[in-house]
Design a protein around this motif. Structure first.
Motif, PDB file in Angstrom:
ATOM      1  N   VAL A  52      36.082  26.811  33.226  1.00 10.11           N
ATOM      2  CA  VAL A  52      37.276  26.805  32.368  1.00 10.11           C
ATOM      3  C   VAL A  52      38.198  27.970  32.711  1.00 10.11           C
ATOM      4  N   ASN A  53      38.200  28.365  33.970  1.00 11.45           N
ATOM      5  CA  ASN A  53      39.207  29.243  34.563  1.00 11.45           C
ATOM      6  C   ASN A  53      39.097  30.688  34.101  1.00 11.45           C
ATOM      7  N   GLY A  54      39.539  31.018  32.909  1.00 10.45           N
ATOM      8  CA  GLY A  54      39.459  32.408  32.465  1.00 10.45           C
ATOM      9  C   GLY A  54      40.349  32.655  31.268  1.00 10.45           C
ATOM     10  N   PHE A  55      40.080  33.787  30.579  1.00  8.79           N
ATOM     11  CA  PHE A  55      40.769  34.092  29.334  1.00  8.79           C
ATOM     12  C   PHE A  55      41.132  35.568  29.280  1.00  8.79           C
ATOM     13  N   VAL A  56      42.152  35.847  28.506  1.00  7.03           N
ATOM     14  CA  VAL A  56      42.522  37.215  28.153  1.00  7.03           C
ATOM     15  C   VAL A  56      42.402  37.318  26.643  1.00  7.03           C
ATOM     16  N   HIS A  57      41.386  38.046  26.179  1.00  4.32           N
ATOM     17  CA  HIS A  57      41.130  38.181  24.750  1.00  4.32           C
ATOM     18  C   HIS A  57      41.649  39.515  24.234  1.00  4.32           C
ATOM     19  N   MET A  70      43.637  29.718  27.876  1.00  7.91           N
ATOM     20  CA  MET A  70      43.237  30.211  29.191  1.00  7.91           C
ATOM     21  C   MET A  70      44.454  30.687  29.968  1.00  7.91           C
ATOM     22  N   PHE A  71      44.243  31.701  30.809  1.00  3.31           N
ATOM     23  CA  PHE A  71      45.389  32.296  31.495  1.00  3.31           C
ATOM     24  C   PHE A  71      45.737  31.593  32.797  1.00  3.31           C
ATOM     25  N   HIS A  72      44.913  30.667  33.213  1.00  5.51           N
ATOM     26  CA  HIS A  72      45.175  29.974  34.477  1.00  5.51           C
ATOM     27  C   HIS A  72      44.563  28.590  34.386  1.00  5.51           C
ATOM     28  N   GLY A  73      45.197  27.627  34.984  1.00 10.95           N
ATOM     29  CA  GLY A  73      44.651  26.285  35.050  1.00 10.95           C
ATOM     30  C   GLY A  73      44.382  25.885  36.484  1.00 10.95           C
ATOM     31  N   GLY A  74      43.376  25.054  36.688  1.00 14.05           N
ATOM     32  CA  GLY A  74      43.066  24.591  38.039  1.00 14.05           C
ATOM     33  C   GLY A  74      42.523  25.667  38.948  1.00 14.05           C
ATOM     34  N   TRP A  75      41.836  26.640  38.363  1.00 13.88           N
ATOM     35  CA  TRP A  75      41.403  27.829  39.105  1.00 13.88           C
ATOM     36  C   TRP A  75      40.038  28.214  38.555  1.00 13.88           C
ATOM     37  N   GLY A  76      39.006  28.044  39.338  1.00 15.15           N
ATOM     38  CA  GLY A  76      37.670  28.404  38.873  1.00 15.15           C
ATOM     39  C   GLY A  76      37.403  29.867  39.122  1.00 15.15           C
ATOM     40  N   GLY A  77      37.591  30.708  38.102  1.00 17.16           N
ATOM     41  CA  GLY A  77      37.555  32.149  38.274  1.00 17.16           C
ATOM     42  C   GLY A  77      36.241  32.665  38.840  1.00 17.16           C
ATOM     43  N   GLN A  78      36.331  33.631  39.770  1.00 18.88           N
ATOM     44  CA  GLN A  78      35.139  34.230  40.371  1.00 18.88           C
ATOM     45  C   GLN A  78      35.081  35.744  40.205  1.00 18.88           C
TER      46      GLN A  78
END
Length: 782
Positions: free
Chosen positions: A498-503, A512-520
């Protein structure tokens, strides 16, 4: 999901339980420790929920099973889910992968869970059945002599585990891998194979792919309470259904089942799920050409059926819904009946990818059906309900509605679908990302048709008083977290699915802060934490893998993509302490790492590093960047343009998932080593001279992750947090004296299986730690 292999062995046909209730008191750490309170950073699920189980006799007693994050119980007063398996230890990590659950309809405090991660070589452990007499507050463990696959294909089928309502001491378990049907006669404490059951199944998705090569086995068990029959579904298109009329002593193939369930339109299909109407005497069975959850929709015209068996006469009736907007008849994911209104049932498609999944509803035992949405024209649809994602705003995946394809969808991988047996207005369904639900379901039956014709004979939308479906996943956390960056007041996460988040508020689901991007991977500039970089997997031939924020994660700008870098090459990324240079090391490629001096708009090749090396920046010296690969440690003294081997010896050649650099201390690098191979060194290493010489921390036997937070005193060394084995004990540990002494800060009730592959402290709050576990868990000194 990231995985770790352990080995155990059991061989007896009848296996006894080991009484291992979930402890509630901490074992003392090597040096004692502060008591901690633990919470989740709220995302609201973020993963697959393959099963939702309502107790049939007690209202509001509901369980959810997840494929990687354990079991949960519904709390009606707060409308949240309570985690039940956080006690699972690292050596039994597979117990958080739940294959099936069963809630006792007679003694409702009893609940059971069949657990185990993989049935193939990825997992060396056997499965188990967990049993509880107090609704999952504590558990006993009955180990099994075979593996189970909570994260394998077919995990949404079932339920494979069932309590006999006529004798609730008796349970049945359908096993994968040709292990047949199993039975317990003592409330799940001991299990034995049902030797008289004749068919262990034979359906394999793809024999040439290890993950898809396992026999799906015995799929589900259901009980006809009118005639006292026991039905068992089997993954064998030629012989898919069996029945016992003598309490499980003998079994016979059900006549006509192969034609009804096994060969839909000339294609091999299997019976994925069943539901019994014990008033009208019907057994409903859905089929698909694939066990799911990834496939199952109409592929090359292949689909499935919904069949109805009269349990009294043996008559089969094909009640497959005749219409799927714009597509062939789909494979089905789930089926459920309304026990308050016999004759009412619902079913779902499984991966009807465009424009959306479909829910079907019948109020006449499948004679006729209505749909959750229908197409007016190619780009216009009309719906029975509104999807309200307010509680999980990320469910739009940063997309927008596009004709008939909405950003917020019914879901996908819908295999957990259940109408509340005590309340016809309540339904819940699990998807690959969340749980949806409503308490207004019967409004569906008053809406009439969705589509009509005007005077010209054209299809037109009819007015519909729509009800609302909302998120019902609060309390379930199961995101695949790959990296964390704690900036003080802001927590940034990179997530694989689910890409990533800024909490900025840990108790609220963010967008989520980005779509279509599997954060690593994540990093930030030590002198300016508002500047953040992230790397992730992409699946577009033009999209960049690196993204940059200069305003603490409020907005992001994607970097360009160097020529020749393939999809899925997220790797690791670092930014120098002065925020001037980004170093990116893609993985899954033969390309050496790159550096950029214009925040990723252009890239140059790094000199001196092998492909796939892990990179990190020094937290003080802006000219220094570090790298590790295959037992060698590298350092750059020109901001990442060129690297040289430091000549360090004694570091592990494998099993190093990461290394980290201590803030405020030039040249202080910490490296974690773990491996399943006895000949590979494991533990925690520290360097104070930029990676030239290293000291192994003697107390640490194995280290998974390391991170840093606010020091305990004004001039003290940053607090160090590790997920590790320290002096023979596994857990989450903290040191405030540069690794000289360690205290365990978690307890046996909070272990989360395999936890802490990414871990970091908070730079502003002493004692606070964030770690990957069941989603993101954070702890504070109580």
């Amino acid at each position: 999901m990231r995985r770790r292999t352990f080995t155990t062995s059991l061989g007896a046909a009848a296996v006894a339980a080991s009484a291992l209730p979930a402890p509630v008191l901490a074992k003392p750490g090597p040096q004692g420790g502060d008591a901690y309170s633990w919470k989740n950073v709220v995302v609201n699920c973020g993963g697959f929920v393959p099963g939702i189980v309502f107790n049939e006799t007690e209202p509001n007693l509901i369980y959810a099973r997840t494929d990687v994050a354990g079991a949960f119980r519904w709390q009606e007063e707060t409308r949240t889910w309570k985690p039940l398996t956080d006690w699972v230890s690292r050596d039994k990590w597979g117990y958080q992968y739940v294959v099936s659950m069963a809630s006792d309809p007679v003694e409702t405090d009893r609940v059971y869970a069949a657990v185990g991660a993989y049935t193939i070589s990825w997992d060396g452990n056997n499965g188990a059945v967990l049993y509880s007499d107090d609704r999952g507050e504590t558990w006993g463990v009955a180990e099994l002599p075979f593996k189970q696959g909570g994260n394998m294909p077919g995990r949404g089928m079932g339920e494979r585990l069932a309590v006999n309502p006529a004798d609730n001491a008796e349970l049945y378990l359908g096993a994968p891998s040709g292990n047949g049907l199993w039975r317990s006669k003592d409330y799940g404490r001991t299990w034995a194979k049902v030797e008289s059951f004749p068919n262990p199944g034979n359906f394999v998705v793809d024999p040439d792919n290890e993950y898809l090569s396992d026999n799906q086995g015995v799929i589900w068990i259901d009980f006809d309470q009118i005639g006292g029959k026991i039905y068992v579904g089997v993954a064998d298109p030629a012989d898919p259904l069996y029945v016992s009329e003598d309490g499980g002593a003998t079994w016979q193939a059900v006549p006509g089942a192969a034609e009804a369930l096994g060969n839909a339109d000339g294609n091999r299909t299997i019976p994925k799920q069943s539901a019994v109407d014990n008033t009208n005497g019907y057994l409903y069975v859905i089929t698909s050409w694939d066990p799911g959850p990834y496939n199952g929709g109409p592929a090359s015209g292949r689909g499935g059926r919904i069949q109805r068996l009269s349990t009294q006469t043996g008559e089969w009736t094909d009640i497959t819904p005749p219409y799927n907007p714009g597509r062939p008849v789909p494979g089905f994911g789930a089926v459920t009946v309304d026990r308050q209104n016999p004759g009412t049932l619902m079913a779902s498609t499984c991966n009807n990818w465009g424009p959306d999944e479909i829910l079907f509803r019948s109020t006449d035992s499948g004679a006729t059906w209505s749909l959750s949405w229908d197409l007016v024209s190619e780009n216009v649809r009309t719906d029975r309900f509104v999807m309200d994602s307010t509680d999980s705003p990320w469910l739009d995946w940063r997309g927008t509605d596009n004709g008939a394809s909405y950003a917020v969808k019914h879901g996908w991988m819908i295999e957990g679908l259940a109408i509340d047996p005590h309340n016809s207005d309540r339904i819940m369904w699990g998807t690959g990302a969340t749980i949806w639900g409503t308490e207004s379901l019967t409004q569906w039956d008053t809406q009439g048709e969705l589509i009509g014709e005007n005077e010209a004979g054209e299809r037109v939308a009819l007015p519909v008083d729509r009800f609302t479906v909302g998120v019902r996943a609060e309390g379930i956390e199961m995101t695949w977290v790959r990296d964390l960056a704690a900036l003080g007041g802001t927590l940034v996460s990179a997530m694989g699915d689910v890409n990533g988040f800024v909490h900025t508020d840990l108790g609220r689901a963010e967008r989520m802060f980005h779509g279509g991007w599997g954060g690593q991977s994540l990093d930030y500039a030590a002198s300016d934490p508002d500047v953040i970089v992230g790397s992730g997997d992409v699946h577009s031939d033009t999209a960049g893998h690196v993204t940059v924020s200069t305003d603490r994660g409020q907005t992001w700008q994607d970097a360009t993509r160097p020529a020749g870098v393939q999809n899925g090459s997220g790797g690791t990324v670092a930014i120098t302490a002065d925020a001037k240079v980004i170093v990116w090391s893609p993985n899954n490629t033969d390309k050496t790492p790159f550096y950029s001096t214009d925040r990723g708009q252009t890239w140059q090749s790094v000199q001196g590093l092998p492909a796939g090396a892990r990179v990190r920046s020094d937290r003080v010296d802006a000219s220094v960047v570090y790298a590790y690969s295959g037992g060698k440690f590298f350092r750059s003294n020109d901001a990442g343009k060129t690297f040289a081997d430091t000549g360090a010896t004694g570091l592990p050649a494998e099993g190093v998932d990461d290394f980290r650099v201590a803030p405020g201390n030039k040249g202080h690098v910490w490296l974690c080593g773990r491996s399943d191979k006895a000949e590979v060194a494991t533990g925690l290493w520290r360097s104070k001279d930029g990676g030239t010489t290293w000291t192994r921390i003697a107390a640490v036997d194995l280290a998974i992750g390391v991170g840093f937070g606010k020091a305990a005193s004004r001039r003290g060394y940053p607090a160090i947090y590790i997920s590790a084995d320290v002096e023979g004990q596994e857990g989450i540990f903290r040191s405030i004296d540069c690794g000289t002494t360690w205290i365990r800060i978690n307890d046996d009730a909070h272990q989360w299986g395999f936890a802490g592959s990414a871990i970091t402290g908070d730079p502003n709050i002493y004692g606070r730690v964030y770690l990957t576990a069941r989603g993101i868990v954070y702890g504070d000194i109580a």
